[in-house]
Design an enzyme around this catalytic site. Sequence first.
Site, PDB file in Angstrom:
ATOM      1  N   HIS A  19       3.784   7.599   3.698  1.00  0.00           N
ATOM      2  CA  HIS A  19       4.208   7.809   2.417  1.00  0.00           C
ATOM      3  C   HIS A  19       5.642   7.653   2.473  1.00  0.00           C
ATOM      4  O   HIS A  19       6.333   7.835   3.221  1.00  0.00           O
ATOM      5  CB  HIS A  19       3.814   9.287   1.692  1.00  0.00           C
ATOM      6  CG  HIS A  19       2.283   9.303   1.626  1.00  0.00           C
ATOM      7  ND1 HIS A  19       1.636  10.498   1.667  1.00  0.00           N
ATOM      8  CD2 HIS A  19       1.401   8.198   0.939  1.00  0.00           C
ATOM      9  CE1 HIS A  19       0.382  10.076   1.226  1.00  0.00           C
ATOM     10  NE2 HIS A  19       0.276   8.760   1.021  1.00  0.00           N
ATOM     11  N   LYS A  23       8.686   7.321   5.187  1.00  0.00           N
ATOM     12  CA  LYS A  23       8.823   6.057   5.952  1.00  0.00           C
ATOM     13  C   LYS A  23       9.866   5.801   7.169  1.00  0.00           C
ATOM     14  O   LYS A  23       9.661   5.209   8.087  1.00  0.00           O
ATOM     15  CB  LYS A  23       8.847   4.967   4.846  1.00  0.00           C
ATOM     16  CG  LYS A  23       7.416   4.375   4.127  1.00  0.00           C
ATOM     17  CD  LYS A  23       7.820   3.329   3.162  1.00  0.00           C
ATOM     18  CE  LYS A  23       6.381   3.000   2.614  1.00  0.00           C
ATOM     19  NZ  LYS A  23       5.506   3.982   1.961  1.00  0.00           N
ATOM     20  N   THR A  45      -0.636  -0.290   5.785  1.00  0.00           N
ATOM     21  CA  THR A  45      -0.659  -0.569   4.234  1.00  0.00           C
ATOM     22  C   THR A  45       0.427  -1.292   4.114  1.00  0.00           C
ATOM     23  O   THR A  45       1.421  -1.567   4.843  1.00  0.00           O
ATOM     24  CB  THR A  45      -0.573   0.739   3.701  1.00  0.00           C
ATOM     25  OG1 THR A  45       0.481   1.649   4.337  1.00  0.00           O
ATOM     26  CG2 THR A  45      -1.916   1.487   3.786  1.00  0.00           C
ATOM     27  N   GLY A  46       0.452  -1.825   2.772  1.00  0.00           N
ATOM     28  CA  GLY A  46       1.491  -2.978   2.590  1.00  0.00           C
ATOM     29  C   GLY A  46       2.876  -2.601   2.750  1.00  0.00           C
ATOM     30  O   GLY A  46       3.621  -3.481   3.363  1.00  0.00           O
ATOM     31  N   THR A  47       3.610  -1.812   2.174  1.00  0.00           N
ATOM     32  CA  THR A  47       5.019  -1.472   2.213  1.00  0.00           C
ATOM     33  C   THR A  47       5.153  -0.998   3.578  1.00  0.00           C
ATOM     34  O   THR A  47       6.133  -1.603   4.396  1.00  0.00           O
ATOM     35  CB  THR A  47       5.405  -0.329   1.123  1.00  0.00           C
ATOM     36  OG1 THR A  47       4.787  -0.775   0.026  1.00  0.00           O
ATOM     37  CG2 THR A  47       6.615  -0.441   1.067  1.00  0.00           C
ATOM     38  N   THR A  48       4.543  -0.176   4.307  1.00  0.00           N
ATOM     39  CA  THR A  48       4.652   0.442   5.518  1.00  0.00           C
ATOM     40  C   THR A  48       4.800  -0.644   6.524  1.00  0.00           C
ATOM     41  O   THR A  48       5.808  -0.598   7.346  1.00  0.00           O
ATOM     42  CB  THR A  48       3.558   1.381   6.074  1.00  0.00           C
ATOM     43  OG1 THR A  48       3.586   2.501   4.979  1.00  0.00           O
ATOM     44  CG2 THR A  48       3.885   2.060   7.270  1.00  0.00           C
ATOM     45  N   SER A  65      -0.593  -2.411  -0.682  1.00  0.00           N
ATOM     46  CA  SER A  65       0.222  -1.315  -0.913  1.00  0.00           C
ATOM     47  C   SER A  65      -0.824  -0.031  -1.143  1.00  0.00           C
ATOM     48  O   SER A  65      -1.642  -0.289  -1.783  1.00  0.00           O
ATOM     49  CB  SER A  65       1.196  -1.612  -1.822  1.00  0.00           C
ATOM     50  OG  SER A  65       1.831  -0.056  -1.754  1.00  0.00           O
ATOM     51  N   GLY A  66      -0.578   1.024  -0.556  1.00  0.00           N
ATOM     52  CA  GLY A  66      -1.572   2.271  -0.528  1.00  0.00           C
ATOM     53  C   GLY A  66      -1.972   2.291  -2.007  1.00  0.00           C
ATOM     54  O   GLY A  66      -3.380   2.271  -2.211  1.00  0.00           O
ATOM     55  N   ASP A  71      -5.040   2.214   1.489  1.00  0.00           N
ATOM     56  CA  ASP A  71      -5.811   3.295   1.922  1.00  0.00           C
ATOM     57  C   ASP A  71      -7.160   2.905   1.865  1.00  0.00           C
ATOM     58  O   ASP A  71      -7.801   3.140   3.031  1.00  0.00           O
ATOM     59  CB  ASP A  71      -5.336   4.614   1.144  1.00  0.00           C
ATOM     60  CG  ASP A  71      -4.046   5.194   1.317  1.00  0.00           C
ATOM     61  OD1 ASP A  71      -3.224   4.126   0.648  1.00  0.00           O
ATOM     62  OD2 ASP A  71      -3.916   6.182   1.726  1.00  0.00           O
ATOM     63  N   ASP A  91       2.721  12.633   3.137  1.00  0.00           N
ATOM     64  CA  ASP A  91       3.729  13.738   2.528  1.00  0.00           C
ATOM     65  C   ASP A  91       2.792  15.073   1.889  1.00  0.00           C
ATOM     66  O   ASP A  91       2.331  14.624   0.917  1.00  0.00           O
ATOM     67  CB  ASP A  91       4.468  12.933   1.558  1.00  0.00           C
ATOM     68  CG  ASP A  91       5.672  13.926   1.179  1.00  0.00           C
ATOM     69  OD1 ASP A  91       5.664  14.797   1.429  1.00  0.00           O
ATOM     70  OD2 ASP A  91       6.481  13.152   0.267  1.00  0.00           O
ATOM     71  N   HIS A  98      -2.420   7.886  -5.967  1.00  0.00           N
ATOM     72  CA  HIS A  98      -3.605   7.728  -5.432  1.00  0.00           C
ATOM     73  C   HIS A  98      -4.130   8.846  -4.484  1.00  0.00           C
ATOM     74  O   HIS A  98      -4.696   8.596  -3.622  1.00  0.00           O
ATOM     75  CB  HIS A  98      -3.297   6.135  -4.785  1.00  0.00           C
ATOM     76  CG  HIS A  98      -2.485   6.166  -3.669  1.00  0.00           C
ATOM     77  ND1 HIS A  98      -0.902   6.693  -3.798  1.00  0.00           N
ATOM     78  CD2 HIS A  98      -2.578   6.051  -2.213  1.00  0.00           C
ATOM     79  CE1 HIS A  98      -0.459   6.300  -2.793  1.00  0.00           C
ATOM     80  NE2 HIS A  98      -1.297   6.114  -1.796  1.00  0.00           N
ATOM     81  N   ASP A 101      -7.605   8.505  -2.894  1.00  0.00           N
ATOM     82  CA  ASP A 101      -7.719   7.428  -1.900  1.00  0.00           C
ATOM     83  C   ASP A 101      -7.381   8.000  -0.519  1.00  0.00           C
ATOM     84  O   ASP A 101      -7.773   7.887   0.555  1.00  0.00           O
ATOM     85  CB  ASP A 101      -6.869   6.284  -2.227  1.00  0.00           C
ATOM     86  CG  ASP A 101      -7.337   5.358  -3.548  1.00  0.00           C
ATOM     87  OD1 ASP A 101      -7.648   6.071  -4.302  1.00  0.00           O
ATOM     88  OD2 ASP A 101      -6.998   4.455  -3.532  1.00  0.00           O
ATOM     89  N   ARG A 107     -10.736  11.630   5.013  1.00  0.00           N
ATOM     90  CA  ARG A 107     -12.220  11.999   5.183  1.00  0.00           C
ATOM     91  C   ARG A 107     -12.914  10.953   6.241  1.00  0.00           C
ATOM     92  O   ARG A 107     -13.696  11.487   7.022  1.00  0.00           O
ATOM     93  CB  ARG A 107     -12.711  12.269   3.916  1.00  0.00           C
ATOM     94  CG  ARG A 107     -14.317  12.355   3.951  1.00  0.00           C
ATOM     95  CD  ARG A 107     -15.040  12.502   2.707  1.00  0.00           C
ATOM     96  NE  ARG A 107     -16.362  12.637   3.013  1.00  0.00           N
ATOM     97  CZ  ARG A 107     -17.280  11.801   3.172  1.00  0.00           C
ATOM     98  NH1 ARG A 107     -16.875  10.376   3.249  1.00  0.00           N
ATOM     99  NH2 ARG A 107     -18.595  12.104   3.481  1.00  0.00           N
TER     100      ARG A 107
HETATM  101  O1  LIG Z   1       0.501   5.247  -0.177  1.00  0.00           O
HETATM  102  C1  LIG Z   1       0.451   4.762   1.016  1.00  0.00           C
HETATM  103  C2  LIG Z   1      -0.491   5.801   1.961  1.00  0.00           C
HETATM  104  O2  LIG Z   1      -1.365   6.637   0.869  1.00  0.00           O
HETATM  105  C3  LIG Z   1       1.287   3.841   1.769  1.00  0.00           C
HETATM  106  O3  LIG Z   1       1.469   2.642   1.249  1.00  0.00           O
HETATM  107  P1  LIG Z   1       2.541   1.814   1.336  1.00  0.00           P
HETATM  108  O4  LIG Z   1       2.884   1.448   2.955  1.00  0.00           O
HETATM  109  O5  LIG Z   1       2.267   0.329   0.540  1.00  0.00           O
HETATM  110  O6  LIG Z   1       3.704   2.498   1.014  1.00  0.00           O
END
Ligand SMILES: O=C(CO)COP(=O)(O)O
Length: 152
Positions: A19, A23, A45-48, A65-66, A71, A91, A98, A101, A107
């Site tokens: 989150h 990051k 996930t996209g940004t990470t 991205s999450g 997710d 976090d 989300h 998600d 889970r």
């Molecule tokens: O939101 C996330 C996990 O729940 C992570 O997504 P990003 O890596 O796109 O920020």
Amino acid sequence: MQLTTRILSTKKNIALVAHDHLKDSLLKWCTKNKLQLVQHNLCATGTTGTLIKQQTQLNVTTMLSGPMGGDQQIGALIAEGKIDILIFFWDPLNAVPHDPDVKALLRLATVWNIPVATNQATANALIQSPIFTNEVTIDIPDYQQYLAERTE
Ligand SMILES: O=C(CO)COP(=O)(O)O
């Protein structure tokens, strides 16, 4: 629930997620552990994932991205037995849009009994454990048996 087993091979499929407020922490962790991580298949996930690629030059397959479905994509891969380890710096102090998600991802990781780290201390423990380098057998739900019982 009847159980069967799944073998996690020495080269693991590892999902990395963080989150926003965590990051930097995950990026530092990836940099510190780059030599171990480079030996495995990484997705994120996209940004990470994009930040990890930029800052560490590790090869990472990126999902959406999450909040846009990333997710869920990783959760689906876990259900299909295509992810062996989840490192998720989630976090607990800030709400995300989300949240359902996030819960679904955690889970499914529990349903399919994969090793999960949800904070840096556990990620450290996991990367130092034989799980990270050795072939490991885990118990998983016996899906064929589950389906047979529901359809007989
Ligand atoms: O939101 C996330 C996990 O729940 C992570 O997504 P990003 O890596 O796109 O920020």
